[in-house]
Enzyme design. Structure first.
Site, PDB file in Angstrom:
ATOM      1  N   ALA A  22       0.809  -1.220   0.000  1.00  0.00           N
ATOM      2  CA  ALA A  22       0.000   0.000   0.000  1.00  0.00           C
ATOM      3  C   ALA A  22       0.845   1.274   0.000  1.00  0.00           C
ATOM      4  CB  ALA A  22      -0.939  -0.013   1.195  1.00  0.00           C
ATOM      5  N   THR A  26       0.267   5.617  -1.485  1.00  0.00           N
ATOM      6  CA  THR A  26      -0.158   6.696  -0.577  1.00  0.00           C
ATOM      7  C   THR A  26       0.005   8.066  -1.233  1.00  0.00           C
ATOM      8  OG1 THR A  26       2.013   6.654   0.524  1.00  0.00           O
ATOM      9  CG2 THR A  26       0.229   5.417   1.575  1.00  0.00           C
ATOM     10  N   GLN A  99       0.267  -6.656  -3.605  1.00  0.00           N
ATOM     11  CA  GLN A  99      -0.784  -6.906  -2.613  1.00  0.00           C
ATOM     12  C   GLN A  99      -1.890  -5.870  -2.791  1.00  0.00           C
ATOM     13  OE1 GLN A  99       1.241  -7.784   1.495  1.00  0.00           O
ATOM     14  NE2 GLN A  99       2.655  -6.537   0.287  1.00  0.00           N
ATOM     15  N   HIS A 119      -4.029 -10.104  -3.690  1.00  0.00           N
ATOM     16  CA  HIS A 119      -5.209  -9.814  -2.859  1.00  0.00           C
ATOM     17  C   HIS A 119      -6.371  -9.283  -3.678  1.00  0.00           C
ATOM     18  CE1 HIS A 119      -2.383  -9.496   0.903  1.00  0.00           C
ATOM     19  NE2 HIS A 119      -2.607 -10.739   0.539  1.00  0.00           N
ATOM     20  N   CYS A 130     -20.630 -18.172  -7.786  1.00  0.00           N
ATOM     21  CA  CYS A 130     -20.352 -18.648  -9.145  1.00  0.00           C
ATOM     22  C   CYS A 130     -19.238 -17.869  -9.835  1.00  0.00           C
ATOM     23  CB  CYS A 130     -21.623 -18.599  -9.994  1.00  0.00           C
ATOM     24  SG  CYS A 130     -22.160 -16.925 -10.420  1.00  0.00           S
ATOM     25  N   SER A 193       5.604  -2.047   1.775  1.00  0.00           N
ATOM     26  CA  SER A 193       4.827  -3.041   2.521  1.00  0.00           C
ATOM     27  C   SER A 193       5.437  -3.266   3.886  1.00  0.00           C
ATOM     28  CB  SER A 193       4.766  -4.365   1.764  1.00  0.00           C
ATOM     29  OG  SER A 193       4.073  -5.331   2.540  1.00  0.00           O
ATOM     30  N   ASP A 235      11.112   7.819   1.457  1.00  0.00           N
ATOM     31  CA  ASP A 235       9.892   7.968   0.653  1.00  0.00           C
ATOM     32  C   ASP A 235      10.034   7.271  -0.713  1.00  0.00           C
ATOM     33  OD1 ASP A 235       7.264   9.498   0.179  1.00  0.00           O
ATOM     34  OD2 ASP A 235       8.485  10.036  -1.569  1.00  0.00           O
ATOM     35  N   ILE A 236       8.987   6.542  -1.111  1.00  0.00           N
ATOM     36  CA  ILE A 236       9.045   5.756  -2.347  1.00  0.00           C
ATOM     37  C   ILE A 236       9.084   6.643  -3.592  1.00  0.00           C
ATOM     38  CG2 ILE A 236       7.705   4.166  -3.806  1.00  0.00           C
ATOM     39  CD1 ILE A 236       6.640   3.051  -0.984  1.00  0.00           C
TER      40      ILE A 236
HETATM   41  P1  OAD Z   1       0.786  -1.633   5.355  1.00  0.00           P
HETATM   42  O1  OAD Z   1      -0.096  -0.468   5.686  1.00  0.00           O
HETATM   43  O2  OAD Z   1       0.858  -2.739   6.341  1.00  0.00           O
HETATM   44  O3  OAD Z   1       2.273  -1.142   5.096  1.00  0.00           O
HETATM   45  C1  OAD Z   1       2.541  -0.072   4.225  1.00  0.00           C
HETATM   46  C2  OAD Z   1       3.956   0.401   4.507  1.00  0.00           C
HETATM   47  O4  OAD Z   1       4.269   1.416   3.564  1.00  0.00           O
HETATM   48  C3  OAD Z   1       4.127   1.002   5.899  1.00  0.00           C
HETATM   49  O5  OAD Z   1       5.181   0.334   6.564  1.00  0.00           O
HETATM   50  C4  OAD Z   1       4.472   2.477   5.635  1.00  0.00           C
HETATM   51  O6  OAD Z   1       5.479   2.959   6.510  1.00  0.00           O
HETATM   52  C5  OAD Z   1       4.993   2.440   4.210  1.00  0.00           C
HETATM   53  N1  OAD Z   1       4.728   3.672   3.435  1.00  0.00           N
HETATM   54  C6  OAD Z   1       3.556   4.324   3.266  1.00  0.00           C
HETATM   55  N2  OAD Z   1       3.689   5.361   2.428  1.00  0.00           N
HETATM   56  C7  OAD Z   1       5.000   5.390   2.060  1.00  0.00           C
HETATM   57  C8  OAD Z   1       5.780   6.239   1.218  1.00  0.00           C
HETATM   58  N3  OAD Z   1       5.233   7.269   0.550  1.00  0.00           N
HETATM   59  N4  OAD Z   1       7.098   5.969   1.087  1.00  0.00           N
HETATM   60  C9  OAD Z   1       7.668   4.927   1.761  1.00  0.00           C
HETATM   61  N5  OAD Z   1       6.982   4.093   2.559  1.00  0.00           N
HETATM   62  C10 OAD Z   1       5.665   4.315   2.711  1.00  0.00           C
HETATM   63  O7  OAD Z   1       0.320  -2.157   3.904  1.00  0.00           O
HETATM   64  P2  OAD Z   1       0.657  -3.549   3.192  1.00  0.00           P
HETATM   65  O8  OAD Z   1       1.967  -4.077   3.661  1.00  0.00           O
HETATM   66  O9  OAD Z   1       0.442  -3.361   1.751  1.00  0.00           O
HETATM   67  O10 OAD Z   1      -4.502  -7.269   2.764  1.00  0.00           O
HETATM   68  O11 OAD Z   1      -0.493  -4.454   3.775  1.00  0.00           O
HETATM   69  C11 OAD Z   1      -0.521  -5.810   3.439  1.00  0.00           C
HETATM   70  C12 OAD Z   1      -1.932  -6.307   3.449  1.00  0.00           C
HETATM   71  O12 OAD Z   1      -2.571  -5.998   4.684  1.00  0.00           O
HETATM   72  C13 OAD Z   1      -2.833  -5.637   2.416  1.00  0.00           C
HETATM   73  O13 OAD Z   1      -2.696  -6.175   1.132  1.00  0.00           O
HETATM   74  C14 OAD Z   1      -4.193  -5.893   2.974  1.00  0.00           C
HETATM   75  C15 OAD Z   1      -3.912  -5.543   4.413  1.00  0.00           C
HETATM   76  O14 OAD Z   1      -4.753  -6.138   5.327  1.00  0.00           O
HETATM   77  C16 OAD Z   1      -5.717  -7.767   3.031  1.00  0.00           C
HETATM   78  O15 OAD Z   1      -6.627  -7.072   3.432  1.00  0.00           O
HETATM   79  C17 OAD Z   1      -5.866  -9.239   2.808  1.00  0.00           C
HETATM   80 ZN    ZN Z   2     -23.334 -16.156  -8.625  1.00  0.00          ZN
END
Ligand code: OAD
Ligand code: ZN
Length: 246
Positions: A22, A26, A99, A119, A130, A193, A235-236
């Site tokens: 995610a 952002t 993800q 995901h 279905c 992530s 920052d990404i």
């Molecule tokens: P997270 O919210 O757990 O992690 C996102 C990471 O990105 C955090 O550690 C932030 O510090 C970092 N971050 C945010 N903005 C940034 C930026 N501009 N530059 C650098 N770093 C930045 O999100 P995910 O790891 O994607 O799944 O979450 C994994 C899964 O948990 C998702 O796919 C979702 C969620 O529950 C399901 O719902 C099944």
């Molecule tokens: Zn159906």
């Protein structure tokens, strides 16, 4: 610096596989899950079995989704997405493992079959019985007309965003393709992530164990920084912006 080392590693790599979370979206206005203000700091996740069992849970799930619609429909690819698309066009990146559910890798120029969505995708809906797909507009119209989340017109089972909820089975094809990519690459880059949600979070280590170098780009420490060859805690958009090309 870290960014220079990343540039060297990208230049030398033959097959780069990015693995995104995610944090790459952002800067596009989409909140992540675990940062302050993130989705799971405001709402408890609705588990798949709750969604299946309860009309109330389905209604709540769809209300949350509709509340996000302005954010999702306005979002455009950010610098991270565009940098990966540039490296894809340059032949360095065969496909991206994500993800994320926001469709922004596709919007940045990856063909649908080059985005491995672990995901799922929140820009359309699917019957959990279905598999029939539905546009969100259809769901919204039915929800507004009936005051409740609709069921499938073909089989009468609930219609859900085409995402994977906690407690729901992972998509088999995507898991298989992600496995093959992680094992085939020589550079694996985890981007934005927290690396806490499994089985998705297993791919960085799988790549590492198959001989790839591992880079983690994330502004906060992650669960797996200790196995990375390079950690860029920054920052990404700023980190990947220099790789946005033609
Ligand atoms: P997270 O919210 O757990 O992690 C996102 C990471 O990105 C955090 O550690 C932030 O510090 C970092 N971050 C945010 N903005 C940034 C930026 N501009 N530059 C650098 N770093 C930045 O999100 P995910 O790891 O994607 O799944 O979450 C994994 C899964 O948990 C998702 O796919 C979702 C969620 O529950 C399901 O719902 C099944
Ligand atoms: Zn159906």
């Amino acid at each position: 610096s870290g960014v220079e080392r990343l540039g060297d590693m990208i230049a030398r790599a033959k097959i780069i596989v990015p693995f995104t979370g995610a944090g790459i979206s952002t800067e596009c206005g989409i909140p992540d899950f675990r940062s302050p203000g993130g989705i799971w700091t405001r709402n408890r996740p609705i588990q798949f079995d709750e969604f299946v069992a309860s009309q109330e849970a389905r209604d709540e799930s769809w209300r949350r989704r509709f509340a996000m619609e302005e954010v999702f429909s306005a979002a455009k690819p950010g610098r991270g997405h565009r940098a990966l698309a540039s490296l894809h066009r340059a032949g360095k990146i065969p496909a991206v493992i994500t993800q994320n559910i926001d469709n922004l890798h596709q919007a940045s120029g990856f063909a649908a079959d080059r985005v491995i969505e672990l995901h799922g995708n929140t820009t359309y809906a699917r019957c959990i019985g279905c598999g029939q797909t539905y546009q969100l507009d259809w769901v919204k119209r039915r929800f507004d007309a009936d005051g409740a989340a609709p069921n499938c017109t073909a089989c009468d089972e609930p219609v859900k965003t085409a995402t994977i909820s906690f407690g729901q089975a992972m998509p088999e094809d995507e898991m298989q393709r992600a496995t093959e990519l992680a094992q085939a690459c020589d550079l694996f880059i985890a981007i934005g992530s927290s690396l806490v949600v499994w089985p998705a979070a297993g791919f960085p280590m799988m790549a590492k164990n198959s001989g790839a170098r591992l880079v983690i780009i994330n502004r906060e420490p992650t669960e797996q920084d200790d196995i990375a060859d390079l950690v860029i805690r920054h920052d990404i958009g700023e980190t990947l912006g220099p790789f946005v090309g033609n």
